[in-house]
Motif scaffolding. Structure first.
Motif, PDB file in Angstrom:
ATOM      1  N   MET A  95       0.832  -1.204   0.000  1.00 26.78           N
ATOM      2  CA  MET A  95       0.000   0.000   0.000  1.00 26.78           C
ATOM      3  C   MET A  95       0.865   1.253   0.000  1.00 26.78           C
ATOM      4  O   MET A  95       2.019   1.233   0.458  1.00 26.78           O
ATOM      5  N   THR A  96       0.299   2.329  -0.475  1.00 30.88           N
ATOM      6  CA  THR A  96       0.974   3.621  -0.356  1.00 30.88           C
ATOM      7  C   THR A  96       0.913   4.059   1.094  1.00 30.88           C
ATOM      8  O   THR A  96       0.071   3.592   1.877  1.00 30.88           O
ATOM      9  N   ASP A  97       1.799   4.961   1.470  1.00 30.75           N
ATOM     10  CA  ASP A  97       1.843   5.424   2.857  1.00 30.75           C
ATOM     11  C   ASP A  97       0.519   6.026   3.291  1.00 30.75           C
ATOM     12  O   ASP A  97       0.069   5.825   4.433  1.00 30.75           O
ATOM     13  N   ASP A  98      -0.103   6.751   2.381  1.00 31.81           N
ATOM     14  CA  ASP A  98      -1.361   7.423   2.712  1.00 31.81           C
ATOM     15  C   ASP A  98      -2.476   6.406   2.973  1.00 31.81           C
ATOM     16  O   ASP A  98      -3.228   6.518   3.949  1.00 31.81           O
ATOM     17  N   VAL A  99      -2.583   5.403   2.090  1.00 33.51           N
ATOM     18  CA  VAL A  99      -3.626   4.379   2.246  1.00 33.51           C
ATOM     19  C   VAL A  99      -3.382   3.568   3.520  1.00 33.51           C
ATOM     20  O   VAL A  99      -4.315   3.272   4.277  1.00 33.51           O
ATOM     21  N   ARG A 100      -2.134   3.216   3.772  1.00 36.07           N
ATOM     22  CA  ARG A 100      -1.786   2.445   4.974  1.00 36.07           C
ATOM     23  C   ARG A 100      -2.141   3.227   6.233  1.00 36.07           C
ATOM     24  O   ARG A 100      -2.717   2.678   7.179  1.00 36.07           O
ATOM     25  N   GLU A 101      -1.796   4.498   6.267  1.00 33.08           N
ATOM     26  CA  GLU A 101      -2.066   5.323   7.444  1.00 33.08           C
ATOM     27  C   GLU A 101      -3.562   5.401   7.744  1.00 33.08           C
ATOM     28  O   GLU A 101      -3.989   5.273   8.904  1.00 33.08           O
ATOM     29  N   LYS A 102      -4.359   5.594   6.667  1.00 31.31           N
ATOM     30  CA  LYS A 102      -5.811   5.681   6.862  1.00 31.31           C
ATOM     31  C   LYS A 102      -6.390   4.355   7.350  1.00 31.31           C
ATOM     32  O   LYS A 102      -7.290   4.321   8.191  1.00 31.31           O
TER      33      LYS A 102
END
Length: 711
Positions: A95-102
């Motif tokens: 996952m991208t960092d943004d998707v993972r964080e969410k």
């Protein structure tokens, strides 16, 4: 004039170059084909296995931990199903960092765990940013548990919304459960589990131990730790096929896990329930009573009760206060909860007072001093003055539990708990053998007899972390002086400040000059269980058991047997004899009769009125140990032909006053006594004494009480 090469010579050179080039190309092809033959034919199987290994990964299948049951087969620790939420890092990493964080934030809100904590749990132990206790020790291909004991509604909601929770795995796992038969706690005996550490895992792997893995929980205290290797079982392994990106493609085989063995203990849950309730009540009553010495109610900050089988050393019941809920460790303990367990303000609940608490024994010490005296020159007809005080040096040592009785025997001195009688015994031996205060090797019959009864060393109980107690003899005092003299000499060399009391300043000056000296005051204090000598309640119970059984010292035992998952007995845990007290039978018999007198007409008599002592003979000794800066410690040590019951309440007042009613109630439960009637059928343990046989373990998982020979 230079001549040029002829056409014939040029043609020959050209052909030679072509031959060399062809030979070179041919050799390269031969080499290539030879290498291909080697890789595909000679080493083909080896490389095929390596390729398969790269596409197949092992996932650990944790075993079900073994049960812990009491002597009647009642479950003390079992397992229950828990919803566990995990994260698959192989999917997260795509996952991208943004998707993972969410995703992490969304999951954190659902399971009520901080997102930052979840991120820390995903870090492999040893990697940058890993935190001990939070990092992941397990396989990199195994989902990482981030929330345990999740509410079922939350687990189902996550399962029903896979599009919102990619990489989230929800399944059911077994965790420890505490049935609490008869409402018991038993935390300090049972112990608890916590995740294995990286160092422990490395040590296990180095030793070839495959019973643990990075996701294992191991015993940290109590019998959970002592018998961990039996209880933990053997993990299984599920092979899964993965693609080049690490994604799971499907199962590729499974080795089933082996459940742990069952531990049968000598604990009787019904007796334990009585013991815990009586200890709790005694502490509550003490806190409501006024202490005229300190001008406030008793603090009663801690307490302990030990019940042993006199002839085997087996532990029937053992309780400590304050205590804790072992269930707080299930699913992971919070920092706040852990802080409280170690908090002195909360009473340090993790400290089991029965085996780890150390207290001055007070007058419960006197029977052992009697044994020392009667085997070193004194006899049963000896008469010594039980005066109201005895002057030793410039100090008057007084009676606290008794008045002045004139010249009395050892038996009477035990009965009325006369301090000055025993002061005289201690002073006499000091004057005869040890008046040289600097002689650390001077003979001391009372010290030697205390050591014979097992004091000053661990009992060897099958529980970790046992305290050794302390015999404050000459060698101990010299060692203590050497370790502390620099501190006290420096303190006394400076002008007294506002933070140093007159007592401390004076003590520092005296200690610096002669803190090594074993004086007459030390000897007389030792003779009545005061001063710097300390014991654990278990040590005291074991020593009284030696009087009860005629002189045998046992290493107390909680474990009774190890039973396999199929119900067959793997190992019986026999009582362990560790020593013999060298006291003649006539002396033990004399002490035994004297302690009967304590119960009938001595310091315990007012608490035993109406008790059927002709049918159930109870011997006892009370004690009220003085502690500098604190209220006195309440003690009652007692025994019958079958059991030993010892109770202690720190800062609880007098022995019989605080502990007496509770000890009586325990004896009534053990023998089925109501008023003056003895009803064995009402006893907490059927047949009055613990069963020799083990519970029966059936194939359907049910557990039946042991069959008795008298039935």
């Amino acid at each position: 004039m230079t001549s040029s090469a002829s056409p014939t010579q040029a043609s020959q050179k050209s052909r030679l170059r072509m031959i060399v080039l062809q030979a070179l190309v041919f050799s390269l092809f031969v080499t290539l084909f030879a290498r291909l033959y080697y890789l595909q034919v000679v080493s083909g199987d080896e490389y095929h296995a390596q390729a398969a290994a790269q596409s197949v990964r092992e996932i650990v299948v944790q075993p079900q931990r073994g049960l812990i049951v009491d002597d009647m087969g009642r479950p003390l620790v079992t397992n229950r199903t828990s919803w566990v939420v995990s994260l698959d890092r192989s999917v997260l990493d795509k996952m991208t960092d943004d998707v993972r964080e969410k995703l992490v934030e969304r999951l954190a809100a659902e399971v009520d765990v901080r997102a930052k904590r979840i991120e820390r749990q995903l870090i492999s132990c040893g990697d940058a940013g890993s935190v001990v206790g939070l990092c992941w020790n397990g396989s990199p291909f195994q989902p990482v548990p981030v929330a345990k004991d999740v509410d079922q509604s939350v687990a189902l909601r996550i399962l029903e919304q896979p599009e919102d929770f990619p990489a989230v795995v929800v399944d059911q796992q077994t965790v420890r459960s505490y049935p609490e038969p008869f409402g018991i706690n038993l935390a300090h005996v049972l112990g608890y589990l916590s995740p294995i550490t990286e160092d422990e895992l490395d040590a296990a792997e180095d030793g070839g131990d495959r019973s643990v893995n990075g996701a294992s929980a191991v015993g940290r205290a109590g019998v959970e730790k002592q018998y961990d290797r039996w209880l933990r079982g053997m993990p299984g392994y599920r092979s899964v096929a993965v693609d080049s990106m690490g994604r799971v493609l499907g199962d590729d085989g499974e080795v089933e896990s082996q459940p742990g063995d069952t531990l049968v203990t000598s604990i009787d849950a019904k007796v334990q329930g009585v013991v815990e309730q009586q200890l709790e009540d005694a502490i509550a009553v003490a806190r409501s009573e006024f202490d005229s010495v300190t001008g406030k109610n008793y603090v009663a900050d801690s307490g302990a009760v030990v019940v042993l089988e006199a002839d085997t050393g087996r532990v029937v019941a053992m309780a400590s206060q304050p205590t804790y809920d072992p269930g707080v460790w299930v699913g992971g303990i919070t920092k706040k909860q852990l802080s409280r367990l170690y908090s002195e303000r909360a009473g340090t609940p993790l400290l089991g007072r029965a085996t780890q608490g150390q207290f001055a024994p007070g007058s419960t010490w006197k029977p052992f001093m009697t044994a020392g005296a009667l085997t070193n020159g004194y006899d049963r007809d000896t008469l010594l003055n039980c005066s109201s005080y005895l002057s030793v040096g410039n100090r008057d040592f007084k009676n606290y539990e008794s008045g002045a009785y004139g010249y009395i025997t050892f038996a009477k001195a035990l009965e009325v708990s006369c301090n000055t009688f025993f002061y005289r015994v201690g002073l006499d031996f000091w004057q005869r053998y040890g008046s040289d205060v600097a002689d650390v090797d001077a003979r001391d019959p009372l010290v030697q007899k205390a050591k014979d009864f097992g004091f000053g060393r661990e009992t060897g109980i099958d529980l970790p972390g046992e305290a050794s107690g302390r015999i404050a003899d000459r060698k101990w005092k010299r060692a203590y002086f050497e370790s502390q003299k620099d501190y006290y000499c420096e303190l006394s060399s400076k002008p007294q400040d506002d933070e140093t009391s007159d007592f401390v300043y004076l003590f520092a000056r005296e200690f610096c000059v002669e803190g090594f000296a074993y004086r007459a005051g030390d000897a007389v204090n030792f003779a009545i269980g005061q001063g710097d000598t300390i014991v654990t309640p278990l040590q005291l119970a074991r020593a009284y058991a030696a009087i009860a059984n005629g002189g045998t010292l046992y290493a107390p035992r909680i474990g009774k047997a190890i039973v396999g998952p199929d119900g067959h007995v793997i190992r019986r845990i026999a009582p362990k004899k560790v020593g013999t007290v060298h006291v003649p039978d006539r002396v033990i018999g004399y002490i035994d009769e004297a302690l009967k007198g304590v119960t009938r007409q001595g310091t315990m008599a007012w608490r035993m009125g109406g008790f059927p002592l002709d049918e159930v003979v109870i011997r006892s000794k009370t004690g009220s140990a003085e502690v500098y800066g604190k209220q006195s410690t309440s003690w009652v040590a007692s025994y019958s032909d079958d059991y030993v019951v010892v109770m202690m309440v720190s800062q609880g007042g007098t022995g019989s006053g605080t502990s007496g009613p509770a000890v009586r109630a325990i004896w009534e439960a053990l023998y089925g006594i109501t008023g003056e009637d003895v009803r064995p059928g009402d006893a907490a343990i059927p047949g009055t004494v613990p069963p020799a046989a083990l519970p029966s373990f059936r194939r359907d998982g049910s557990i039946l009480p042991p069959a008795r020979e008298d039935q």
